[in-house]
Design a protein around this motif. Structure first.
Motif, PDB file in Angstrom:
ATOM      1  N   GLY A  11       0.817  -1.208   0.000  1.00 55.37           N
ATOM      2  CA  GLY A  11       0.000   0.000   0.000  1.00 55.37           C
ATOM      3  C   GLY A  11       0.849   1.256   0.000  1.00 55.37           C
ATOM      4  N   TYR A  12       1.862   1.292   0.865  1.00 52.75           N
ATOM      5  CA  TYR A  12       2.765   2.457   0.908  1.00 52.75           C
ATOM      6  C   TYR A  12       3.640   2.516  -0.340  1.00 52.75           C
ATOM      7  N   PHE A  13       4.018   1.357  -0.850  1.00 49.88           N
ATOM      8  CA  PHE A  13       4.830   1.276  -2.069  1.00 49.88           C
ATOM      9  C   PHE A  13       4.082   1.920  -3.242  1.00 49.88           C
ATOM     10  N   ILE A  14       2.806   1.562  -3.391  1.00 50.14           N
ATOM     11  CA  ILE A  14       1.992   2.129  -4.468  1.00 50.14           C
ATOM     12  C   ILE A  14       1.815   3.633  -4.276  1.00 50.14           C
ATOM     13  N   HIS A  15       1.557   4.038  -3.033  1.00 44.98           N
ATOM     14  CA  HIS A  15       1.342   5.459  -2.768  1.00 44.98           C
ATOM     15  C   HIS A  15       2.587   6.285  -3.093  1.00 44.98           C
ATOM     16  N   ALA A  16       3.763   5.728  -2.800  1.00 45.10           N
ATOM     17  CA  ALA A  16       5.002   6.489  -3.001  1.00 45.10           C
ATOM     18  C   ALA A  16       5.494   6.433  -4.445  1.00 45.10           C
ATOM     19  N   TYR A  17       5.317   5.282  -5.106  1.00 44.60           N
ATOM     20  CA  TYR A  17       5.948   5.103  -6.418  1.00 44.60           C
ATOM     21  C   TYR A  17       4.977   4.749  -7.544  1.00 44.60           C
ATOM     22  N   GLY A  18       3.691   4.697  -7.266  1.00 44.58           N
ATOM     23  CA  GLY A  18       2.744   4.353  -8.309  1.00 44.58           C
ATOM     24  C   GLY A  18       2.635   2.859  -8.508  1.00 44.58           C
ATOM     25  N   TYR A  19       2.169   2.448  -9.673  1.00 40.61           N
ATOM     26  CA  TYR A  19       1.836   1.051  -9.913  1.00 40.61           C
ATOM     27  C   TYR A  19       2.932   0.267 -10.625  1.00 40.61           C
ATOM     28  N   LEU A  20       3.898   0.953 -11.204  1.00 42.42           N
ATOM     29  CA  LEU A  20       4.917   0.278 -12.004  1.00 42.42           C
ATOM     30  C   LEU A  20       5.848  -0.582 -11.154  1.00 42.42           C
ATOM     31  N   TYR A  21       6.441   0.009 -10.116  1.00 48.40           N
ATOM     32  CA  TYR A  21       7.452  -0.724  -9.345  1.00 48.40           C
ATOM     33  C   TYR A  21       6.882  -1.895  -8.543  1.00 48.40           C
ATOM     34  N   PRO A  22       5.678  -1.788  -7.970  1.00 50.66           N
ATOM     35  CA  PRO A  22       5.099  -2.984  -7.345  1.00 50.66           C
ATOM     36  C   PRO A  22       4.876  -4.120  -8.341  1.00 50.66           C
ATOM     37  N   THR A  23       4.520  -3.767  -9.583  1.00 48.75           N
ATOM     38  CA  THR A  23       4.327  -4.797 -10.602  1.00 48.75           C
ATOM     39  C   THR A  23       5.644  -5.475 -10.952  1.00 48.75           C
ATOM     40  N   ILE A  24       6.695  -4.680 -11.109  1.00 48.23           N
ATOM     41  CA  ILE A  24       8.021  -5.234 -11.406  1.00 48.23           C
ATOM     42  C   ILE A  24       8.503  -6.096 -10.241  1.00 48.23           C
ATOM     43  N   THR A  25       8.262  -5.646  -9.001  1.00 49.90           N
ATOM     44  CA  THR A  25       8.656  -6.423  -7.828  1.00 49.90           C
ATOM     45  C   THR A  25       7.904  -7.746  -7.774  1.00 49.90           C
ATOM     46  N   GLY A  26       6.599  -7.712  -8.097  1.00 49.87           N
ATOM     47  CA  GLY A  26       5.815  -8.943  -8.136  1.00 49.87           C
ATOM     48  C   GLY A  26       6.361  -9.915  -9.163  1.00 49.87           C
ATOM     49  N   CYS A  27       6.786  -9.388 -10.308  1.00 46.27           N
ATOM     50  CA  CYS A  27       7.396 -10.223 -11.344  1.00 46.27           C
ATOM     51  C   CYS A  27       8.688 -10.860 -10.820  1.00 46.27           C
ATOM     52  N   GLY A  28       9.507 -10.054 -10.153  1.00 51.07           N
ATOM     53  CA  GLY A  28      10.767 -10.564  -9.613  1.00 51.07           C
ATOM     54  C   GLY A  28      10.558 -11.644  -8.563  1.00 51.07           C
ATOM     55  N   LEU A  29       9.590 -11.447  -7.670  1.00 52.49           N
ATOM     56  CA  LEU A  29       9.311 -12.449  -6.634  1.00 52.49           C
ATOM     57  C   LEU A  29       8.813 -13.758  -7.248  1.00 52.49           C
ATOM     58  N   THR A  30       8.013 -13.651  -8.293  1.00 50.65           N
ATOM     59  CA  THR A  30       7.531 -14.862  -8.957  1.00 50.65           C
ATOM     60  C   THR A  30       8.686 -15.632  -9.592  1.00 50.65           C
ATOM     61  N   LEU A  31       9.629 -14.920 -10.190  1.00 45.64           N
ATOM     62  CA  LEU A  31      10.796 -15.574 -10.776  1.00 45.64           C
ATOM     63  C   LEU A  31      11.675 -16.218  -9.695  1.00 45.64           C
ATOM     64  N   ILE A  32      11.780 -15.566  -8.537  1.00 42.39           N
ATOM     65  CA  ILE A  32      12.521 -16.165  -7.420  1.00 42.39           C
ATOM     66  C   ILE A  32      11.831 -17.450  -6.964  1.00 42.39           C
ATOM     67  N   ALA A  33      10.494 -17.412  -6.878  1.00 43.68           N
ATOM     68  CA  ALA A  33       9.743 -18.615  -6.500  1.00 43.68           C
ATOM     69  C   ALA A  33       9.956 -19.732  -7.516  1.00 43.68           C
ATOM     70  N   LEU A  34      10.030 -19.383  -8.796  1.00 42.90           N
ATOM     71  CA  LEU A  34      10.293 -20.369  -9.841  1.00 42.90           C
ATOM     72  C   LEU A  34      11.656 -21.021  -9.632  1.00 42.90           C
ATOM     73  N   PHE A  35      12.663 -20.219  -9.319  1.00 44.65           N
ATOM     74  CA  PHE A  35      14.005 -20.747  -9.072  1.00 44.65           C
ATOM     75  C   PHE A  35      14.011 -21.658  -7.843  1.00 44.65           C
ATOM     76  N   LEU A  36      13.352 -21.227  -6.763  1.00 39.23           N
ATOM     77  CA  LEU A  36      13.295 -22.035  -5.543  1.00 39.23           C
ATOM     78  C   LEU A  36      12.551 -23.345  -5.778  1.00 39.23           C
ATOM     79  N   CYS A  37      11.489 -23.292  -6.573  1.00 39.46           N
ATOM     80  CA  CYS A  37      10.735 -24.512  -6.877  1.00 39.46           C
ATOM     81  C   CYS A  37      11.614 -25.498  -7.634  1.00 39.46           C
ATOM     82  N   THR A  38      12.384 -24.985  -8.575  1.00 40.74           N
ATOM     83  CA  THR A  38      13.276 -25.846  -9.344  1.00 40.74           C
ATOM     84  C   THR A  38      14.310 -26.532  -8.450  1.00 40.74           C
ATOM     85  N   CYS A  39      14.787 -25.792  -7.449  1.00 43.42           N
ATOM     86  CA  CYS A  39      15.857 -26.311  -6.590  1.00 43.42           C
ATOM     87  C   CYS A  39      15.358 -27.128  -5.404  1.00 43.42           C
ATOM     88  N   LEU A  40      14.249 -26.712  -4.788  1.00 41.11           N
ATOM     89  CA  LEU A  40      13.837 -27.280  -3.507  1.00 41.11           C
ATOM     90  C   LEU A  40      12.684 -28.266  -3.585  1.00 41.11           C
TER      91      LEU A  40
END
Length: 489
Positions: free
Chosen positions: A220-249
């Motif tokens: 909520g604070y992230f969106i308020h401070a930086y708009g909608y772009l950076y939370p979307t990019i962060t969500g993309c990054g976290l999903t890719l991290i989850a993909l890597f962890l799934c592959t390994c663990l």
């Protein structure tokens, strides 16, 4: 005969699989720890991106409404709102923007639901042949691509019609419905007792809830401070991290014996997949077994229609008058809501299992939903929306219980198909309930915008009827089984 030999062969292999029972507990604990990590990272990223997307669609609609009326357009990528909410002079433009946002969300959700229904149904039955891991990774990859498309639309300030590409890619590759479906199937793969399976599925629900709420306050604070772009990019990054962890663990939960049995006796042709997908309701088991699956499915669909109907307009409802919530308040509410429903609800399930039958726990959960819906519909101030969280403490238990009851009655070699059927039924609900709820909300937003929540409460009354019918069938089967055991002894 082929079907009979398949079931006989499976039973003959149960003794071989049961030799691993002594090592079952460590495997179970390890799997839960891995799924906890994956769900927190994956669902945290998904909730961050989806929350930003929903608010972005409303912001985009407000900006287009302002443009049409001669107002000033603000950049969607950096703006959190376009004009003051709750003022009498902005009320008309608010209503127009909410109707426009509702229509766009209807179009996106219908497209998404159709594609995900096809992919989840197919991947679910295929996972009984090839395992769960590949399809979980595929779905995570698809969601990261959707986030990338959304980020491009926001960054270049494109028309939101381009979001159809993101929804399309995500839908074809299975989206997070595949991830959640196979997380439940993986629990069924490594549990035997009905109560243990119900609670294991409830734990998966809790992990999902923790994942969603883990990013909501900060988002909520992230969106308020930086708009909608950076939370979307962060969500993309976290999903890719989850993909890597799934592959390994992630360790495949479908046993090699089960894979070999299925592939040896049946080939994954289209007809075979369809037969396995629908067998629970048409040809599999006894007549009472099929009745139990049907009542379980009808209760699940009815409950899901109510859930979708409640969720679809919620952010729009909160952003409009008289609440006028900002992204920060939405974040706090979502976090509290998921903590109460998933964490406290899961603890209460463990306590209730000691004293109450699963069917009755499900009814208590439905009553909790009705109290939640009525409170939201009657709310006139923000405090009552937060109070409604407490009434909904048991509101997610019915889904866990219905999944557990269905899974415990399905053969071990059909768990993927069974969970795919339940998850794809959610997509059918999304196909109709979400657009329907948004249409009702759009039509009543300027007169009685809370009426959709009373309709949802009425649907949940129907769910109680289906659950009691299911309870009657299960009770009848249990008494017949006990009678057979007594006669045999």
């Amino acid at each position: 005969m082929a079907k009979s030999s398949e079931q006989t062969s499976l039973l003959s292999k149960e003794s071989k699989i049961s030799k691993d029972d002594k090592n079952h507990h460590p495997t179970y604990v390890r799997h839960l720890l891995v799924m906890f990590i994956l769900m927190v990272v994956c669902k945290g990223g998904e909730s961050m991106a989806s929350s930003a997307l929903s608010q972005f669609i409303y912001s985009w609609s407000k900006n287009r409404t302002a443009e049409a009326s001669g107002g000033v357009n603000q950049s969607n990528g950096t703006s959190n709102s376009s004009d003051a909410c709750g003022k009498s002079e902005s009320k008309a433009s608010e209503d127009i923007a909410q109707k426009l946002a509702s229509r766009w969300e209807q179009y996106f959700n219908i497209t998404y639901a159709v594609l995900v229904y096809l992919s989840v149904s197919t991947y679910g039955t295929l996972s009984d042949y090839f395992g769960r891991k590949f399809f979980i990774c595929l779905a995570m990859f698809g969601y990261s691509l959707k986030c990338a498309v959304v980020a491009v639309v926001i960054y270049f300030d494109l028309h939101i019609v381009w979001l159809f590409f993101g929804y399309g890619i995500d839908g074809i590759l299975g989206s997070y419905y595949t991830v959640t479906s196979f997380s439940y199937a993986s629990v069924a793969d490594i549990t035997k007792e009905k109560d243990a399976r119900v609670y294991g599925i409830a734990l998966q629900e809790m992990f999902i809830g923790i994942g969603i709420m883990s990013t909501q306050i900060g988002n909520g604070y992230f969106i308020h401070a930086y708009g909608y772009l950076y939370p979307t990019i962060t969500g993309c990054g976290l999903t890719l991290i989850a993909l890597f962890l799934c592959t390994c663990l992630y360790k495949e939960t479908l046993s090699n014996e089960a894979k070999e049995h299925v592939t040896k006796n049946t080939k994954p042709t289209l007809m075979t997949l369809c037969r396995r997908y629908f067998s629970f309701y048409s040809t599999g088991g006894s007549r009472d077994d099929r009745k139990a699956f049907w009542f379980c499915l009808l209760a699940f669909i009815s409950f899901e229609v109510a859930e979708m109907g409640r969720a679809a307009p919620t952010i729009l409802y909160q952003q409009g008058s008289p609440f006028c919530w900002t992204s920060e308040t939405i974040g706090w509410y979502t976090t509290g809501n998921y903590f109460v429903k998933f964490v406290i609800g899961c603890v209460m399930l463990k306590i209730l299992q000691m004293f109450v039958q699963p069917s009755y726990i499900a009814v208590l959960g439905i009553l909790s939903c009705i109290a939640l819906d009525v409170t939201i519909g009657l709310a006139k101030s923000s405090i009552w929306l937060f109070v409604s969280i407490g009434f909904g403490v048991l509101s997610y238990l019915p889904k866990s219980i219905l999944r557990g009851l269905a899974s415990s009655r399905a053969p071990k070699n059909l768990q993927g198909a069974m969970f795919a059927g339940l998850e794809s039924s959610e997509l059918i609900c999304k196909m109709f309930a979400t657009p329907g709820a948004l249409a009702i909300y759009s039509a009543t937003v300027d007169t009685s915008r809370g009426i959709i929540y009373f309709i949802v409460a009425g649907i949940n009354v129907i769910t109680i009827v289906f659950i009691m019918c299911l309870h009657s069938v299960l009770k009848k089967q249990s008494s017949e089984k006990n009678r057979t055991i007594i006669q045999a002894s």
